[in-house]
Design a protein around this motif. Structure first.
Motif, PDB file in Angstrom:
ATOM      1  N   UNK A 254       0.794  -1.230   0.000  1.00  0.00           N
ATOM      2  CA  UNK A 254       0.000   0.000   0.000  1.00  0.00           C
ATOM      3  C   UNK A 254       0.820   1.271   0.000  1.00  0.00           C
ATOM      4  N   UNK A 255       1.980   1.248   0.640  1.00  0.00           N
ATOM      5  CA  UNK A 255       2.697   2.505   0.859  1.00  0.00           C
ATOM      6  C   UNK A 255       3.333   3.063  -0.395  1.00  0.00           C
ATOM      7  N   UNK A 256       3.493   2.268  -1.452  1.00  0.00           N
ATOM      8  CA  UNK A 256       4.151   2.769  -2.653  1.00  0.00           C
ATOM      9  C   UNK A 256       3.325   3.854  -3.345  1.00  0.00           C
ATOM     10  N   UNK A 257       2.050   3.945  -3.008  1.00  0.00           N
ATOM     11  CA  UNK A 257       1.246   5.041  -3.549  1.00  0.00           C
ATOM     12  C   UNK A 257       1.772   6.396  -3.083  1.00  0.00           C
ATOM     13  N   UNK A 258       2.416   6.410  -1.900  1.00  0.00           N
ATOM     14  CA  UNK A 258       2.905   7.670  -1.348  1.00  0.00           C
ATOM     15  C   UNK A 258       4.168   8.159  -2.060  1.00  0.00           C
ATOM     16  N   UNK A 259       4.823   7.289  -2.847  1.00  0.00           N
ATOM     17  CA  UNK A 259       6.079   7.666  -3.495  1.00  0.00           C
ATOM     18  C   UNK A 259       5.874   8.087  -4.954  1.00  0.00           C
ATOM     19  N   UNK A 260       4.636   8.337  -5.345  1.00  0.00           N
ATOM     20  CA  UNK A 260       4.326   8.523  -6.760  1.00  0.00           C
ATOM     21  C   UNK A 260       5.096   9.671  -7.397  1.00  0.00           C
ATOM     22  N   UNK A 261       5.490  10.669  -6.604  1.00  0.00           N
ATOM     23  CA  UNK A 261       6.178  11.818  -7.179  1.00  0.00           C
ATOM     24  C   UNK A 261       7.620  11.968  -6.693  1.00  0.00           C
ATOM     25  N   UNK A 262       8.077  11.052  -5.828  1.00  0.00           N
ATOM     26  CA  UNK A 262       9.420  11.229  -5.273  1.00  0.00           C
ATOM     27  C   UNK A 262      10.383  10.114  -5.649  1.00  0.00           C
ATOM     28  N   UNK A 263       9.953   8.853  -5.617  1.00  0.00           N
ATOM     29  CA  UNK A 263      10.867   7.725  -5.784  1.00  0.00           C
ATOM     30  C   UNK A 263      11.451   7.682  -7.191  1.00  0.00           C
TER      31      UNK A 263
ATOM     32  N   UNK B 181       4.435  -4.965 -10.938  1.00  0.00           N
ATOM     33  CA  UNK B 181       3.798  -4.072 -11.902  1.00  0.00           C
ATOM     34  C   UNK B 181       2.989  -2.986 -11.189  1.00  0.00           C
ATOM     35  N   UNK B 182       2.283  -3.373 -10.103  1.00  0.00           N
ATOM     36  CA  UNK B 182       1.514  -2.371  -9.358  1.00  0.00           C
ATOM     37  C   UNK B 182       2.432  -1.330  -8.721  1.00  0.00           C
ATOM     38  N   UNK B 183       3.582  -1.781  -8.213  1.00  0.00           N
ATOM     39  CA  UNK B 183       4.547  -0.835  -7.646  1.00  0.00           C
ATOM     40  C   UNK B 183       4.974   0.175  -8.702  1.00  0.00           C
ATOM     41  N   UNK B 184       5.258  -0.310  -9.901  1.00  0.00           N
ATOM     42  CA  UNK B 184       5.717   0.581 -10.972  1.00  0.00           C
ATOM     43  C   UNK B 184       4.613   1.511 -11.446  1.00  0.00           C
ATOM     44  N   UNK B 185       3.373   1.033 -11.428  1.00  0.00           N
ATOM     45  CA  UNK B 185       2.248   1.908 -11.794  1.00  0.00           C
ATOM     46  C   UNK B 185       2.112   3.050 -10.794  1.00  0.00           C
ATOM     47  N   UNK B 186       2.336   2.741  -9.500  1.00  0.00           N
ATOM     48  CA  UNK B 186       2.217   3.775  -8.458  1.00  0.00           C
ATOM     49  C   UNK B 186       3.416   4.720  -8.429  1.00  0.00           C
ATOM     50  N   UNK B 187       4.526   4.338  -9.065  1.00  0.00           N
ATOM     51  CA  UNK B 187       5.756   5.146  -9.011  1.00  0.00           C
ATOM     52  C   UNK B 187       6.221   5.477 -10.430  1.00  0.00           C
ATOM     53  N   UNK B 188       5.511   6.353 -11.117  1.00  0.00           N
ATOM     54  CA  UNK B 188       5.835   6.625 -12.534  1.00  0.00           C
ATOM     55  C   UNK B 188       7.122   7.400 -12.748  1.00  0.00           C
ATOM     56  N   UNK B 189       7.718   7.947 -11.669  1.00  0.00           N
ATOM     57  CA  UNK B 189       8.927   8.754 -11.832  1.00  0.00           C
ATOM     58  C   UNK B 189      10.217   7.960 -11.617  1.00  0.00           C
TER      59      UNK B 189
END
Length: 504
Positions: free
Chosen positions: A193-202, A218-226
């Motif tokens: 769940x927490x990878x949604x919080x990294x969407x603009x930083x990681x 794949x879900x982790x990568x979808x939540x972290x597009x940067x």
């Protein structure tokens, strides 16, 4: 008094700006005014920068190098690992007390190496919560068990036991300033769940011995597009790597020894670096292979085991490639497919550096090398590296495979300036390859030969010194197209002569 405090007090004492002080210089003076600023002002500048940019200021000059470590009033880089002299309760108490005294000062980098039991997971979560509150930028979390034996085969045999013993961690980490994350040695749940919080930083994600499904990845990568860099090592449950098109900033993908993986699919359009090591996959589906500049593909297997599938075709689309490393198995496939008119192999117009990883060096392997330069012309090639097999016996009289005979290439090395043959023993096929390169490289500057320590080639004595003398004598007799070519013999791998992919 800590080093950080001393530097800050020194900076404060030298930073008084009197009424006559000016940062301007006489016209024509070549002065770096930014570097001439007092330390206290430079530290203030560094405190306003994200961590990665603060670190990069070290390239400005020697006065900036390492200064970023002191940009906060309290130390901001920590490594936490258990010690044998303390019991578990004493270790936990020491870490908790340290964090309590430190308070909530800014934290740049935290590395935790800890093998918790299920009952000790709450302690770990408490420390992660502290790092979260301190807005950590770089987190390295290693929960793997330390090896109890130096026996490699025993460690490999215990992989299943290690997987069963690896803890399950609900990674509820929510720092919005996290830019780099390295995880090792535990099970991630199916939907972190927490990878949604990294969407603009990681921006950098490294996974080592992490047990997760390809759907979770794949879900982790979808939540972290940067994410710009993704490294996946020894993730044994991963059956495929699927990078969605939403990960549009991904520039570098590395996959190493994921034994169950059978496919890599990359829809991101900006990929520049692709590095793969392991059993060759059935399919590499890379949307924009023509944009790649850096490719490493290695099977590491001596016995041919080429899977069915269209995994080689992308090699024919690498028009922008600058650095390439491939193994003996890939060379064998190129040689076998090169004669087919429908393959459509193209030249590598921009390739500057090539490394060939030779598991064997029989006559058939020599023909594979010749075939590569026949079907993949490299007009701009400047550096050529060979990793030769370390076996002491000469395989020149053994034919392992029936492959078409290829003649030595001619006119392929007009821009070649540097050649390195690592593990050179003076065997017949090695000497023949060296002769072809020396005779056709008209602009060659250095031909570096690294002899294997403790190994010997035929016709030479047992000592490495005698091997070097034998190799030097034989190479000196070979005709050279370049009058300036220098033959350099060494027993050690000199850093300045290493290829780009030496760490892979």
């Amino acid at each position: 008094m800590t080093e950080s405090k001393r530097r800050r007090e020194s900076a404060a004492s030298s930073s008084y700006l009197g009424p006559s002080l000016s940062l301007s210089r006489y016209a024509g003076d070549d002065v770096d005014r930014l570097t001439e600023l007092p330390d206290v002002l430079r530290l203030q500048i560094l405190s306003l920068l994200p961590l990665k940019y603060a670190i990069r200021t070290g390239t400005l000059s020697s006065r900036w190098r390492g200064l970023w470590r002191y940009r906060w009033s309290r130390p901001s880089l920590f490594h936490i690992s258990s010690v044998q002299s303390l019991s578990h309760s004493e270790f936990v108490s020491a870490v908790d007390e340290f964090f309590r005294r430190r308070d909530m000062a800014r934290l740049d980098c935290l590395q935790i190496m800890y093998s918790p039991t299920p009952a000790q997971i709450p302690d770990l979560k408490r420390w992660l919560g502290y790092a979260d509150s301190c807005s950590v930028s770089d987190l390295h979390l290693d929960l793997s068990s330390a090896p109890t034996s130096s026996n490699t085969s025993r460690r490999r045999g215990s992989r299943a036991a290690a997987a069963a013993a690896a803890p399950i961690l609900e990674f509820n980490f929510r720092s919005p300033s996290l830019t780099r994350l390295t995880l090792r040695g535990f099970h991630l749940p199916s939907s972190p769940p927490s990878f949604r919080m990294f969407s603009y930083s990681l921006e950098i994600l490294n996974l080592y011995e992490i047990y997760l499904s390809y759907a979770s990845l794949r879900r982790i990568l979808v939540h972290c597009p940067h994410i710009r860099s993704l490294s996946i090592h020894h993730c044994q449950d991963l059956k495929k790597v699927v990078v969605p098109v939403s990960t549009m900033r991904l520039k570098k993908l590395t996959v190493v020894d994921c034994r169950k993986a059978s496919e890599i699919s990359v829809s991101a359009l900006g990929l520049r670096s692709f590095r793969f090591s392991g059993a060759l996959l059935k399919n590499y589906n890379i949307k924009c292979a023509s944009m790649l500049e850096d490719v490493y593909i290695s099977s590491g297997m001596a016995v041919p085991a080429i899977p069915r599938g269209d995994w080689l075709t992308p090699l024919g689309e690498l028009a922008n490639l600058k650095v390439l490393t491939i193994c003996s198995l890939a060379l064998e496939s190129i040689s076998a497919l090169g004669a087919r008119a429908d393959v459509g192999f193209r030249l590598f117009p921009n390739l500057v550096e090539l490394q060939l990883l030779m598991v064997m060096m029989a006559e058939s392997n020599l023909w594979d090398i010749y075939g590569f330069f026949k079907y993949f012309p490299c007009p701009r090639l400047e550096k050529l590296f060979f990793e030769l097999p370390m076996n002491a016996c000469d395989p020149s009289l053994t034919m392992y495979l029936e492959v078409p005979r290829e003649e030595p290439p001619k006119g392929c090395f007009s821009n070649l300036k540097f050649v390195k043959m690592n593990g050179f023993k003076g065997h017949l096929n090695e000497m023949q390859l060296a002769g072809v390169l020396l005779a056709n490289s008209i602009n060659l500057d250095n031909f570096v030969v690294v002899a294997p320590m403790g190994n010997n080639g035929e016709n030479c004595e047992s000592s490495t010194g005698n091997l070097l003398q034998y190799v030097f004598t034989e190479l000196s007799l070979l005709p050279k197209a370049s009058t300036k070519a220098a033959i350099i013999l060494t027993e050690t791998d000199i850093p300045k002569y290493r290829p780009v992919h030496f760490q892979v």
